[in-house]
Design a protein around this motif. Structure first.
Motif, PDB file in Angstrom:
ATOM      1  N   PRO A 179       0.813  -1.226   0.000  1.00 61.95           N
ATOM      2  CA  PRO A 179       0.000   0.000   0.000  1.00 61.95           C
ATOM      3  C   PRO A 179       0.846   1.276   0.000  1.00 61.95           C
ATOM      4  O   PRO A 179       0.511   2.247  -0.676  1.00 61.95           O
ATOM      5  CB  PRO A 179      -0.820  -0.135   1.292  1.00 61.95           C
ATOM      6  CG  PRO A 179      -0.998  -1.614   1.465  1.00 61.95           C
ATOM      7  CD  PRO A 179       0.316  -2.211   0.999  1.00 61.95           C
ATOM      8  N   THR A 180       1.951   1.274   0.730  1.00 59.30           N
ATOM      9  CA  THR A 180       2.730   2.508   0.830  1.00 59.30           C
ATOM     10  C   THR A 180       3.408   2.882  -0.489  1.00 59.30           C
ATOM     11  O   THR A 180       3.279   4.001  -0.956  1.00 59.30           O
ATOM     12  CB  THR A 180       3.760   2.400   1.968  1.00 59.30           C
ATOM     13  OG1 THR A 180       3.045   2.333   3.208  1.00 59.30           O
ATOM     14  CG2 THR A 180       4.690   3.609   2.000  1.00 59.30           C
TER      15      THR A 180
ATOM     16  N   GLY B 168       1.171   4.027  -3.044  1.00 54.31           N
ATOM     17  CA  GLY B 168       0.472   5.267  -2.715  1.00 54.31           C
ATOM     18  C   GLY B 168      -1.009   5.065  -2.482  1.00 54.31           C
ATOM     19  O   GLY B 168      -1.809   5.963  -2.742  1.00 54.31           O
TER      20      GLY B 168
ATOM     21  N   SER C 269      -2.225   5.042   3.225  1.00 62.37           N
ATOM     22  CA  SER C 269      -0.906   4.506   3.548  1.00 62.37           C
ATOM     23  C   SER C 269       0.020   5.630   3.999  1.00 62.37           C
ATOM     24  O   SER C 269      -0.203   6.794   3.683  1.00 62.37           O
ATOM     25  CB  SER C 269      -0.318   3.804   2.329  1.00 62.37           C
ATOM     26  OG  SER C 269      -0.127   4.732   1.279  1.00 62.37           O
ATOM     27  N   LEU C 270       1.051   5.259   4.757  1.00 60.07           N
ATOM     28  CA  LEU C 270       1.988   6.249   5.287  1.00 60.07           C
ATOM     29  C   LEU C 270       3.419   5.749   5.111  1.00 60.07           C
ATOM     30  O   LEU C 270       3.671   4.548   5.132  1.00 60.07           O
ATOM     31  CB  LEU C 270       1.730   6.473   6.785  1.00 60.07           C
ATOM     32  CG  LEU C 270       0.428   7.174   7.184  1.00 60.07           C
ATOM     33  CD1 LEU C 270       0.285   7.161   8.702  1.00 60.07           C
ATOM     34  CD2 LEU C 270       0.406   8.607   6.659  1.00 60.07           C
ATOM     35  N   PRO C 271       4.359   6.671   4.968  1.00 58.77           N
ATOM     36  CA  PRO C 271       5.768   6.294   4.851  1.00 58.77           C
ATOM     37  C   PRO C 271       6.453   6.176   6.209  1.00 58.77           C
ATOM     38  O   PRO C 271       6.061   6.840   7.163  1.00 58.77           O
ATOM     39  CB  PRO C 271       6.358   7.493   4.089  1.00 58.77           C
ATOM     40  CG  PRO C 271       5.536   8.662   4.555  1.00 58.77           C
ATOM     41  CD  PRO C 271       4.148   8.119   4.844  1.00 58.77           C
ATOM     42  N   VAL C 272       7.453   5.313   6.287  1.00 65.20           N
ATOM     43  CA  VAL C 272       8.336   5.245   7.466  1.00 65.20           C
ATOM     44  C   VAL C 272       9.763   5.186   6.920  1.00 65.20           C
ATOM     45  O   VAL C 272      10.063   4.377   6.044  1.00 65.20           O
ATOM     46  CB  VAL C 272       8.044   3.998   8.325  1.00 65.20           C
ATOM     47  CG1 VAL C 272       9.021   3.910   9.488  1.00 65.20           C
ATOM     48  CG2 VAL C 272       6.615   4.013   8.850  1.00 65.20           C
ATOM     49  N   VAL C 273      10.629   6.045   7.417  1.00 65.47           N
ATOM     50  CA  VAL C 273      11.983   6.162   6.852  1.00 65.47           C
ATOM     51  C   VAL C 273      12.832   4.918   7.146  1.00 65.47           C
ATOM     52  O   VAL C 273      12.830   4.395   8.254  1.00 65.47           O
ATOM     53  CB  VAL C 273      12.687   7.418   7.402  1.00 65.47           C
ATOM     54  CG1 VAL C 273      14.134   7.478   6.938  1.00 65.47           C
ATOM     55  CG2 VAL C 273      11.946   8.676   6.966  1.00 65.47           C
TER      56      VAL C 273
ATOM     57  N   ARG D 159       7.769  17.362  -0.081  1.00 62.65           N
ATOM     58  CA  ARG D 159       7.031  16.774  -1.200  1.00 62.65           C
ATOM     59  C   ARG D 159       7.258  17.608  -2.451  1.00 62.65           C
ATOM     60  O   ARG D 159       7.132  18.828  -2.418  1.00 62.65           O
ATOM     61  CB  ARG D 159       5.544  16.755  -0.887  1.00 62.65           C
ATOM     62  CG  ARG D 159       5.175  15.789   0.212  1.00 62.65           C
ATOM     63  CD  ARG D 159       3.667  15.738   0.331  1.00 62.65           C
ATOM     64  NE  ARG D 159       3.242  14.864   1.408  1.00 62.65           N
ATOM     65  CZ  ARG D 159       1.967  14.674   1.729  1.00 62.65           C
ATOM     66  NH1 ARG D 159       1.011  15.311   1.048  1.00 62.65           N
ATOM     67  NH2 ARG D 159       1.635  13.870   2.717  1.00 62.65           N
TER      68      ARG D 159
ATOM     69  N   PHE E 174       3.288  12.835  -5.995  1.00 69.66           N
ATOM     70  CA  PHE E 174       4.364  13.675  -5.466  1.00 69.66           C
ATOM     71  C   PHE E 174       5.499  12.745  -5.102  1.00 69.66           C
ATOM     72  O   PHE E 174       5.280  11.570  -4.809  1.00 69.66           O
ATOM     73  CB  PHE E 174       3.921  14.538  -4.274  1.00 69.66           C
ATOM     74  CG  PHE E 174       3.470  13.781  -3.043  1.00 69.66           C
ATOM     75  CD1 PHE E 174       4.381  13.214  -2.153  1.00 69.66           C
ATOM     76  CD2 PHE E 174       2.113  13.652  -2.755  1.00 69.66           C
ATOM     77  CE1 PHE E 174       3.954  12.542  -1.012  1.00 69.66           C
ATOM     78  CE2 PHE E 174       1.683  12.976  -1.621  1.00 69.66           C
ATOM     79  CZ  PHE E 174       2.599  12.413  -0.750  1.00 69.66           C
TER      80      PHE E 174
ATOM     81  N   PRO F 143       7.128  20.945   3.340  1.00 71.10           N
ATOM     82  CA  PRO F 143       7.643  19.875   4.215  1.00 71.10           C
ATOM     83  C   PRO F 143       6.665  18.705   4.301  1.00 71.10           C
ATOM     84  O   PRO F 143       5.466  18.906   4.462  1.00 71.10           O
ATOM     85  CB  PRO F 143       7.786  20.563   5.572  1.00 71.10           C
ATOM     86  CG  PRO F 143       7.838  22.020   5.266  1.00 71.10           C
ATOM     87  CD  PRO F 143       7.002  22.229   4.045  1.00 71.10           C
TER      88      PRO F 143
ATOM     89  N   PRO G 199       4.419  16.285   5.724  1.00 71.15           N
ATOM     90  CA  PRO G 199       3.816  16.215   7.059  1.00 71.15           C
ATOM     91  C   PRO G 199       3.672  14.786   7.598  1.00 71.15           C
ATOM     92  O   PRO G 199       3.387  14.611   8.780  1.00 71.15           O
ATOM     93  CB  PRO G 199       2.444  16.864   6.857  1.00 71.15           C
ATOM     94  CG  PRO G 199       2.127  16.676   5.411  1.00 71.15           C
ATOM     95  CD  PRO G 199       3.423  16.635   4.684  1.00 71.15           C
ATOM     96  N   ASP G 200       3.869  13.792   6.747  1.00 68.59           N
ATOM     97  CA  ASP G 200       3.719  12.409   7.213  1.00 68.59           C
ATOM     98  C   ASP G 200       5.005  11.852   7.836  1.00 68.59           C
ATOM     99  O   ASP G 200       5.020  10.713   8.295  1.00 68.59           O
ATOM    100  CB  ASP G 200       3.279  11.500   6.057  1.00 68.59           C
ATOM    101  CG  ASP G 200       1.798  11.676   5.735  1.00 68.59           C
ATOM    102  OD1 ASP G 200       1.027  12.000   6.664  1.00 68.59           O
ATOM    103  OD2 ASP G 200       1.410  11.512   4.566  1.00 68.59           O
ATOM    104  N   LEU G 201       6.079  12.631   7.794  1.00 68.29           N
ATOM    105  CA  LEU G 201       7.339  12.149   8.367  1.00 68.29           C
ATOM    106  C   LEU G 201       7.852  13.120   9.410  1.00 68.29           C
ATOM    107  O   LEU G 201       7.582  14.322   9.337  1.00 68.29           O
ATOM    108  CB  LEU G 201       8.396  12.003   7.255  1.00 68.29           C
ATOM    109  CG  LEU G 201       8.156  10.890   6.249  1.00 68.29           C
ATOM    110  CD1 LEU G 201       9.147  11.004   5.097  1.00 68.29           C
ATOM    111  CD2 LEU G 201       8.283   9.529   6.911  1.00 68.29           C
ATOM    112  N   VAL G 202       8.572  12.590  10.351  1.00 67.72           N
ATOM    113  CA  VAL G 202       9.202  13.455  11.350  1.00 67.72           C
ATOM    114  C   VAL G 202      10.593  13.820  10.830  1.00 67.72           C
ATOM    115  O   VAL G 202      11.138  13.132   9.977  1.00 67.72           O
ATOM    116  CB  VAL G 202       9.278  12.747  12.724  1.00 67.72           C
ATOM    117  CG1 VAL G 202       7.887  12.624  13.316  1.00 67.72           C
ATOM    118  CG2 VAL G 202       9.922  11.380  12.604  1.00 67.72           C
TER     119      VAL G 202
END
Lengths: 500, 496
Positions: free
Chosen positions: A52-53, A56, A60-64, A91, A103, A298, A300-303
């Protein structure tokens, strides 16, 4: 409309000063993607390494990927960059079918590595310092295959196929500062930079850096200014430069082309051009009616990424010796000329020889095995030296057996043949093929006596002090023992026997 | 008493003690949905089979003596913005009509793991943009208190399902008030947890930096029980907080004992001014008196930058929306309008046909706000306001344990009244938006009925980041006291 004629290269460099800039994308060889756990294996069935990530999918969300950040930092440190203590992903917004989210998650104004340099050594030893503006992390896009149509591009295609396996694979983009003042050597500098960068990244073990597979991609920026004017010209960005040779050719071609445009009173258009491998030329991409506005903001889904100083120092400690420094050291240790070194580098033999030496073999013999007999074998098989099914450790063992007198050179080659044929370790081949040198003096004395008896005239010459005549007897003994005798011992025995 | 009138806590106890089976509980709610949802239209999809199957499994586990969570077998209505592998997920949009996600959201997965019976997916303003559910592509939800009125939004479906006794529990998402404002206008309880308190994985994004999933219920204790099920760190969401979940159930139980002595309740000066309906104002004043009666000290606090919150919100939200919703391009899933020869034309035609007017409005706003040359003046400036609002909250929380305000400026307004007037619609969220910008926690509890129209009013209680315990404590104390005096708010029987 016909394009202005190309200007002869010597003429270009007499009247124009080129300014180079290079953007290199490196695909990291992490096991998983930049922001999800999908595999990154090259050449897998289309759309089998997706989730899913990286597709896209809504929600779904990204994790580094920590390893990717580690690789980015190590590349930055190897390029003498500062590592940003804090930085966000951004982005880059634009629509394209192979971009799952429309993006790209990238770094924009807060790259992780900034302000570095690399000293690039040209063939004649001249050193050019190339400034590194930044190296940043981003995700790769998917791949599009445009079917039908004349150009193989999306416009005019009958339909397009999309493969998202590559979508989300971690990329590091390394951007140089402008490289002025290279003059006629601009193509050579560009090639040397990319070559050295490739070797450096390879030594870090963070990427395959295979230009032919797209794991290293180069964009060449080039502008010309009239010699002595000090006025920077408009640059073009040439993409699709997929080999080291192409880097050199693309720079050279763009210099001639731009000079032609300028000589004809034209203006260079700031545009993206594509390098044509076959013709060695560049052609303009589709002209955009409006300049692209990527609306960066920036992510927003990542720190933020905030590598601690201690982590950065820990990673600095993992940096290997720079490949060119290592080469210089090995050259000195092995006592070889620049030319010999270049041959070894071109043959891809440096690591193999070095590993063979590390396994206990003398450098001269290690080198001789890899560049002579093993190079022939690789050649005959049509493979790279490193792809031969024999390890440096096995080569070192063969060398050791020769040094101990258990094998002579001829037998040693047979042992190597056995290893290459998959018959096992050198000692197993010796055993199974029965290749040990005959060192039983009794058997050898009998053979020597027989040979001396067969050639009494030679025996007389030896007795008269013509020691070099012993060669004929040695040959006869070797023949009688089917090559399995230790030639040195045979020679000693001949002297002993004629004297008795 | 009908099973649908029980609280989640009561129902859970009856299921655990085998007085009532989970299947009976599910069936009673499914029957209620069949009975009233034709008029309320809280649900976009009812998953009858899956609901009964879950309930049957819970009954088996209860019979086998398996240790289950405190809400096992209790039915729940899930906002259609969370992905569900066994049901469509549309976000109230045509562009996702019929889309079946291949994966469950973390919230969905936690509900399932807790044995909660998911009845179906609830209606919402398209991609959570709106305050009335009138922007749903599938028609509006009607307020069970008055079917001609809005149930709030964007989570009007979840709130209406509670008020109409179609479910005792629901899940919403709150980007600028989408849990709290519907709770206020339907006489129910809704909580927006601290940003990062509940995983956003599988929550289809409206505005990533503002969205937060949260519990909805008819009582504070039920909301607390559900809160503890869905909250907590999720490695799949980088913005999720890796800290223990506040003990909100315990706090709600303590609060229900009705003693707030020692607590300071701050009245935000800037959220008490003009624009409130008289009955809302009166209900709020009565609420302050009640809080004082419970022992709390009521103090006034000032948050001077709140007046810029609305402007900042309507730059940040559309900017993120414009990027988040770019993925709906017909290439991989969802609606595809195959008009035109090129991918670009298909994308444009699909987005033209698939998005409603409010979504388009915000995409255009955001695209503009992020454009080169405007970024600093709009998005950049809005982010600075956001920082100032966070500082206002910090200063206010130094003076008060919780802050209060009316949740929404009016009671439920008639359907159609504001749908063509975006600014009037946006003003509904005046009091709720600051908490989203600052990432702090907020809840709405019923504070009674407005005198002039007899419709529910909500009291908003706000707490610092991860300060949910004190918020639930105050909410539960207030609720216990108010219901003791006035009785629970019960919507008129909407259908027979």
């Amino acid at each position: 409309m016909t394009a202005p004629a190309l200007v002869d290269y010597a003429d270009v460099v007499a009247r124009y000063e080129p300014t180079l800039g290079l953007e290199v994308h490196v695909e990291l060889s992490t096991n998983t993607k930049m922001f999800c756990g999908c595999a990154t294996t090259f050449g897998a069935e289309p759309n089998t390494q997706v989730c899913p990530t990286c597709l896209g999918l809504p929600g779904s969300l990204p994790v580094v990927n920590r390893t990717a950040v580690e690789s980015a930092i190590r590349i930055g440190l190897a390029l003498n960059c500062s590592i940003a203590p804090w930085g966000r992903f951004a982005r880059k917004n634009y629509f394209y079918p192979d971009m799952p989210k429309n993006f790209q998650t990238s770094q924009y104004d807060e790259p992780i590595c900034v302000d570095g340099y690399m000293d690039v050594t040209l063939d004649d030893g001249e050193v050019v310092r190339v400034g590194i503006e930044r190296a940043h992390m981003e995700e790769d896009t998917g791949k599009s295959l445009h079917v039908g149509g004349a150009t193989g591009r999306i416009h005019g295609a009958d339909y397009s196929l999309l493969d998202y396996n590559r979508a989300g694979v971690p990329l590091i983009e390394i951007v140089t500062r402008m490289i002025p003042g290279t003059g006629e050597r601009a193509p050579e500098v560009a090639r040397a930079y990319v070559t050295q960068l490739r070797d450096l990244i390879k030594s870090l073990g963070v990427s395959d850096v295979r230009m032919d597979q797209g794991s290293m991609r180069c964009d060449v920026n080039l502008s010309l200014s009239p010699a002595g004017s000090g006025v920077l010209g408009t640059r073009t960005e040439t993409k699709n430069v997929n080999s080291l040779r192409s880097v050199e050719r693309a720079v050279r071609y763009e210099m001639s082309r731009q000079a032609g445009v300028l000589d004809a009173g034209g203006e260079i258009v700031q545009e993206t051009r594509h390098f044509e491998e076959q013709s060695g030329t560049t052609r303009a991409g589709r002209r955009k009616e409006t300049s692209e506005d990527y609306r960066y903001f920036p992510e927003p889904d990542l720190v933020p990424i905030a590598p601690s100083e201690s982590w950065v120092e820990e990673l600095r400690g993992t940096l290997p010796e720079k490949p060119w420094e290592r080469r210089a050291r090995l050259q000195a240790e092995w006592g070889i000329s620049d030319e010999e070194l270049r041959d070894l580098v071109n043959a891809g033999a440096i690591d193999l020889i070095s590993d063979t030496v590390a396994a206990g073999a003398p450098a001269g013999e290690a080198r001789s095995w890899w560049v002579a007999y093993l190079a022939q074998q690789a050649n005959a098989r049509g493979v790279e030296l490193a792809e031969l099914p024999i390890t440096p450790g096995q080569v070192a063992r063969v060398i050791a057996l020769v040094a101990a007198g258990d094998l002579n050179n001829k037998l040693a080659r047979q042992v190597v043949d056995g290893v290459l044929a998959g018959e096992g370790e050198p000692d197993e081949v010796v055993e199974s093929r029965g290749l040990t040198v005959v060192s039983d003096d009794g058997a050898l004395i009998a053979a020597v006596d027989e040979a001396l008896a067969a050639q009494p005239d030679v025996a007389d010459k030896i007795r008269a002090g013509k020691v070099q005549a012993a060669g004929a007897i040695v040959g006869a003994v070797m023949k009688a023992t089917r090559g399995q005798a230790d030639a040195k011992r045979v020679r000693e025995l001949i002297i002993e026997r004629v004297g008795s | 008493m009908s099973l649908t009138r029980l609280t989640a806590a009561e129902l859970a106890e009856k299921i655990a003690s085998r007085e009532v089976s989970a299947v009976e509980a599910a069936q009673a709610h499914l029957d209620r949905i069949a009975e009233v949802d034709g008029e309320v239209h809280a649900f976009l999809h009812v998953g009858t089979e899956a609901a009964l199957a879950n309930a049957a499994l819970v009954d088996e586990q209860v019979a086998a003596g398996t240790a289950l969570g405190p809400l096992a077998g209790v039915p729940l209505a899930l906002k259609d913005v969370f992905t569900t592998a066994d049901m469509p997920t549309t976000c109230g949009s045509k562009i996702l009509e019929g889309w079946r996600p291949p994966y469950d959201a973390t919230v969905t997965a936690r509900l399932r793991a807790a044995g909660i019976t998911i009845l179906g997916k609830t209606n919402m303003d398209e991609f959570a943009m709106g305050s009335s559910t009138e922007h749903s592509a599938y028609g509006p939800t009607h307020n069970p208190w008055d079917l001609s009125r809005i149930p709030g939004g964007s989570g009007g479906g979840s709130a209406a399902a509670l008020a109409a006794f179609e479910a005792p529990l629901a899940i919403g998402t709150d980007t600028g008030g989408s849990i709290r404002q519907p709770a206020a206008v339907t006489g129910t309880v809704g909580v927006k947890p601290t940003y990062g308190g509940v995983s956003r994985y599988g929550l289809v994004a409206c505005a990533s930096s503002l969205d937060q999933g949260g519990p909805c219920a008819r009582t504070v204790l039920d909301a607390a029980l559900l809160h503890e099920v869905i909250a907590g760190h999720d490695p799949l969401d980088s913005t999720s907080i890796d800290r223990p979940v506040p003990s909100v159930v315990e706090a709600a139980r303590i609060g229900a004992q009705g003693d707030l002595s020692g607590l300071r309740v701050g009245v935000v000066k800037e959220l008490g001014g003009e624009g409130y309906q008289p009955g809302v104002r009166a209900s709020f004043d009565a609420a302050l008196q009640r809080l004082e009666k419970l022992g709390a000290e009521v103090v006034e606090v000032s948050c001077p930058h709140f007046e810029y919150a609305m402007a900042a919100y309507y730059l940040i939200l559309p900017s993120e929306v414009s990027s988040n919703l770019a993925r709906f391009d017909a290439m991989r899933y969802g609606l595809r309008v195959d008009e035109g020869a090129s991918a670009e034309e298909v994308m444009a035609a699909t987005r033209e046909a698939g998005f409603g007017p409010e979504v388009k409005r915000r995409i255009i706003l955001g695209t503009y706000a992020l454009s080169s040359g405007y970024y600093d003046a709009y998005y950049g400036q809005a982010q600075k306001v956001r920082t100032l609002i966070s500082r206002d909250f910090s200063a206010a929380f130094a003076k008060a344990d919780v802050l209060v305000s009316p949740t929404a400026p009016t009671t439920a307004f008639p359907l159609g009244e504001k749908v063509d007037d975006p600014l009037a619609m946006y003003l509904n969220d005046l009091a709720t938006i600051p908490t989203n910008l600052a990432g702090v926690a907020g809840m709405s509890v019923p504070s009674g009925l407005a005198e002039e129209d007899g419709l529910p009013v909500g009291l908003q209680i706000m707490a610092p980041a991860l300060g949910e315990a004190v918020m639930y404590r105050v909410g539960a104390a207030f609720e216990a006291s108010r219901t003791a005096d006035e009785g629970a708010l019960v919507a008129p029987e909407v259908a027979r």
